[in-house]
Write a protein that holds these residues in place. Structure first.
Motif, mmCIF file in Angstrom:
data_model
loop_
_atom_site.group_PDB
_atom_site.id
_atom_site.type_symbol
_atom_site.label_atom_id
_atom_site.label_comp_id
_atom_site.label_asym_id
_atom_site.label_seq_id
_atom_site.Cartn_x
_atom_site.Cartn_y
_atom_site.Cartn_z
ATOM 1 N N ASP A 232 0.778 -1.125 -0.058
ATOM 2 C CA ASP A 232 -0.212 -0.092 -0.026
ATOM 3 C C ASP A 232 0.969 1.322 0.152
ATOM 4 O O ASP A 232 0.713 2.151 -0.508
ATOM 5 C CB ASP A 232 -0.972 0.233 1.197
ATOM 6 N N LEU A 233 1.950 1.249 0.818
ATOM 7 C CA LEU A 233 2.818 2.589 0.821
ATOM 8 C C LEU A 233 3.572 2.398 -0.648
ATOM 9 O O LEU A 233 3.695 3.681 -0.990
ATOM 10 C CB LEU A 233 3.918 2.254 1.991
ATOM 11 N N VAL A 234 3.837 1.278 -1.389
ATOM 12 C CA VAL A 234 4.325 1.502 -2.434
ATOM 13 C C VAL A 234 3.762 1.989 -3.585
ATOM 14 O O VAL A 234 3.930 2.955 -4.305
ATOM 15 C CB VAL A 234 4.873 -0.058 -3.144
ATOM 16 N N ARG A 235 2.326 2.088 -3.483
ATOM 17 C CA ARG A 235 1.266 2.500 -4.317
ATOM 18 C C ARG A 235 1.308 3.949 -4.023
ATOM 19 O O ARG A 235 1.200 4.886 -5.116
ATOM 20 C CB ARG A 235 -0.124 1.852 -4.101
ATOM 21 N N ARG A 236 0.941 4.396 -2.869
ATOM 22 C CA ARG A 236 1.237 5.942 -2.368
ATOM 23 C C ARG A 236 2.406 6.497 -3.028
ATOM 24 O O ARG A 236 2.421 7.671 -3.288
ATOM 25 C CB ARG A 236 0.869 5.945 -0.914
ATOM 26 N N CYS A 237 3.628 6.011 -2.461
ATOM 27 C CA CYS A 237 4.702 6.306 -3.412
ATOM 28 C C CYS A 237 4.741 6.644 -4.398
ATOM 29 O O CYS A 237 5.495 7.685 -5.235
ATOM 30 C CB CYS A 237 6.067 5.595 -2.891
ATOM 31 N N ARG A 238 3.985 5.793 -5.540
ATOM 32 C CA ARG A 238 4.282 5.759 -6.874
ATOM 33 C C ARG A 238 3.371 7.166 -7.368
ATOM 34 O O ARG A 238 4.001 7.759 -8.150
ATOM 35 C CB ARG A 238 3.620 4.580 -7.458
ATOM 36 N N ALA A 239 2.384 7.245 -6.581
ATOM 37 C CA ALA A 239 1.544 8.636 -7.037
ATOM 38 C C ALA A 239 2.592 9.846 -6.651
ATOM 39 O O ALA A 239 2.555 10.972 -7.225
ATOM 40 C CB ALA A 239 0.218 8.766 -6.159
ATOM 41 N N LEU A 240 3.249 9.778 -5.317
ATOM 42 C CA LEU A 240 4.200 10.921 -4.947
ATOM 43 C C LEU A 240 5.359 11.111 -5.957
ATOM 44 O O LEU A 240 5.465 12.116 -6.261
ATOM 45 C CB LEU A 240 4.723 10.758 -3.572
ATOM 46 N N ASN A 241 5.779 10.058 -6.527
ATOM 47 C CA ASN A 241 6.994 9.955 -7.648
ATOM 48 C C ASN A 241 6.521 10.931 -8.836
ATOM 49 O O ASN A 241 6.974 11.403 -9.485
ATOM 50 C CB ASN A 241 7.261 8.695 -8.033
ATOM 51 N N TRP A 242 5.387 10.596 -9.186
ATOM 52 C CA TRP A 242 4.722 10.965 -10.474
ATOM 53 C C TRP A 242 4.235 12.560 -10.204
ATOM 54 O O TRP A 242 4.508 13.649 -11.371
ATOM 55 C CB TRP A 242 3.490 10.175 -11.044
ATOM 56 N N ALA A 243 3.700 12.956 -8.872
ATOM 57 C CA ALA A 243 3.671 14.139 -8.675
ATOM 58 C C ALA A 243 4.889 15.025 -8.627
ATOM 59 O O ALA A 243 4.903 16.392 -9.024
ATOM 60 C CB ALA A 243 2.815 14.330 -7.197
ATOM 61 N N LEU A 244 6.003 14.554 -8.122
ATOM 62 C CA LEU A 244 7.365 15.207 -8.161
ATOM 63 C C LEU A 244 7.816 15.453 -9.463
ATOM 64 O O LEU A 244 8.184 16.438 -10.062
ATOM 65 C CB LEU A 244 8.454 14.389 -7.314
ATOM 66 N N PHE A 245 7.707 14.481 -10.335
ATOM 67 C CA PHE A 245 8.082 14.361 -11.824
ATOM 68 C C PHE A 245 7.125 15.365 -12.538
ATOM 69 O O PHE A 245 7.662 16.315 -13.174
ATOM 70 C CB PHE A 245 7.594 12.942 -12.583
ATOM 71 N N SER A 246 5.971 15.739 -12.254
ATOM 72 C CA SER A 246 5.061 16.674 -12.974
ATOM 73 C C SER A 246 5.589 18.082 -12.402
ATOM 74 O O SER A 246 5.495 18.984 -13.178
ATOM 75 C CB SER A 246 3.689 16.575 -12.459
ATOM 76 N N ALA A 247 5.802 18.143 -11.284
ATOM 77 C CA ALA A 247 6.282 19.624 -10.531
ATOM 78 C C ALA A 247 7.515 19.958 -11.222
ATOM 79 O O ALA A 247 7.476 21.011 -11.684
ATOM 80 C CB ALA A 247 6.617 19.487 -9.031
ATOM 81 N N TRP A 248 8.370 19.124 -11.603
ATOM 82 C CA TRP A 248 9.838 19.685 -12.404
ATOM 83 C C TRP A 248 9.416 20.078 -13.485
ATOM 84 O O TRP A 248 9.887 20.820 -14.137
ATOM 85 C CB TRP A 248 10.810 18.317 -12.279
ATOM 86 N N ARG A 249 8.381 19.224 -14.097
ATOM 87 C CA ARG A 249 8.238 19.537 -15.742
ATOM 88 C C ARG A 249 7.379 20.915 -15.947
ATOM 89 O O ARG A 249 7.439 21.484 -16.905
ATOM 90 C CB ARG A 249 7.411 18.339 -16.405
ATOM 91 N N TRP A 250 6.907 21.440 -14.946
ATOM 92 C CA TRP A 250 6.024 22.498 -14.939
ATOM 93 C C TRP A 250 6.983 23.719 -14.629
ATOM 94 O O TRP A 250 6.538 24.958 -14.611
ATOM 95 C CB TRP A 250 4.806 22.580 -14.120
ATOM 96 N N ARG A 251 8.219 23.439 -14.190
ATOM 97 C CA ARG A 251 9.320 24.531 -13.935
ATOM 98 C C ARG A 251 9.444 25.501 -15.262
ATOM 99 O O ARG A 251 9.600 24.848 -16.221
ATOM 100 C CB ARG A 251 10.457 24.265 -13.357
ATOM 101 N N ARG A 252 9.504 26.846 -14.865
ATOM 102 C CA ARG A 252 9.877 27.398 -16.354
ATOM 103 C C ARG A 252 11.226 27.138 -16.810
ATOM 104 O O ARG A 252 11.246 27.123 -18.050
ATOM 105 C CB ARG A 252 9.719 28.984 -15.927
#
Length: 281
Positions: A232-252
């Motif tokens: 279950d923690l792996v699944r939550r961390c997978r969502a967190l990883n994609w959220a981190l990835f997305s945050a970096w992509r939206w940097r100017r």
């Protein structure tokens, strides 16, 4: 990198190797993003070249590699002909590594999990100051919550991404039982299949947290072969990883190839991970 910047980076990599007496007549770009990896021939060296603003990250990566080599970790090693120092040339930080010819076969989930076990065991044997996973999330939140840093992110997506990062970070917290040093970004692109066996590369992302954070970067069936993992923690961390990835992509300032595609795809992957299923590829 932009073409003009890439040419300078190649020149910096050549110069750093040549100063050590290594013969360089040909250069192949192995990876090109905010920093580049270059295969230098005929000396057969991998040069990792980053803007000098990332000097501290490059030096940290070299120190991690030095320490892990002493405990037989499954990681890429520094080139033995270099002195292990990071050199600054023409505005770039250059480190020199052993080049490993990648094998064409895929790494089986069981082998991936076994490499994780060996790597995590080695990381437990070294003493190294490293940030916590939640520190990385805090840095991503600063990018997401500041419209000047991520000016093309819509208000709705800014709210969604910010809330997701904050909620998942709070769920991780600090001081969990079993937290340890981690690779930090051990996705398939950072695990080479070589004649020596699978080897992790890109060690500058080393951080502290639960092993599930590392496992969440791998293909979904890998964690099932890692004994004791909290699925279950792996699944939550997978969502967190994609959220981190997305945050970096939206940097100017982000320069990832196909950034526009990955901006939209990253958000789709976050939503899919939160729903507990895989996003379509």
């Amino acid at each position: 990198m932009e073409p003009s910047e890439l040419r300078r980076a190649i020149g910096a990599g050549r110069a750093a190797a040549s100063e050590l007496g290594l013969d360089v007549t040909d250069v192949t770009v192995v990876h090109d993003s905010d920093r580049v990896a270059l295969h230098l021939l005929p000396c057969d060296v991998l040069a990792r070249v980053a803007p000098s603003g990332q000097l501290a990250d490059s030096e940290f990566e070299v120190e991690v590699a030095r320490r892990l080599a002493l405990v037989d970790a499954p990681v890429a090693e520094l080139d033995p002909r270099s002195d292990g120092r990071v050199r600054v040339r023409d505005g770039f930080a250059v480190s020199l590594w052993t080049y490993y010819e990648p094998l064409p076969s895929e790494i089986a989930p069981t082998a991936y999990a076994d490499t994780f076990r060996r790597h995590h065991a080695a990381l437990r044997r070294i003493d190294l100051a490293a940030p916590h996973v939640t520190d990385r999330v805090a840095a991503a939140l600063r990018e997401v919550r500041d419209p000047e840093r991520s000016d093309e992110l819509s208000d709705a997506d800014r709210s969604f991404l910010g809330d997701t990062l904050a909620d998942l970070s709070a769920a991780l917290g600090t001081g969990r039982t079993g937290e340890q040093l981690l690779h930090g970004e051990p996705h398939p692109g950072n695990l080479l299949n070589t004649r020596r066996g699978p080897l992790f590369v890109d060690l500058a992302t080393c951080c502290r947290g639960p092993v599930e954070f590392d496992l969440a970067h791998a293909p979904e069936d890998v964690a099932q072969h890692y004994a004791g993992a909290d699925q279950d923690l792996v699944r939550r961390c997978r969502a967190l990883n994609w959220a981190l990835f997305s945050a970096w992509r939206w940097r100017r300032e982000d320069r990832m190839p196909e950034r526009e595609h990955w901006r939209a795809e990253g958000l789709n992957r976050v939503r899919a991970a939160l729903r507990g299923r895989s996003a379509p590829t």
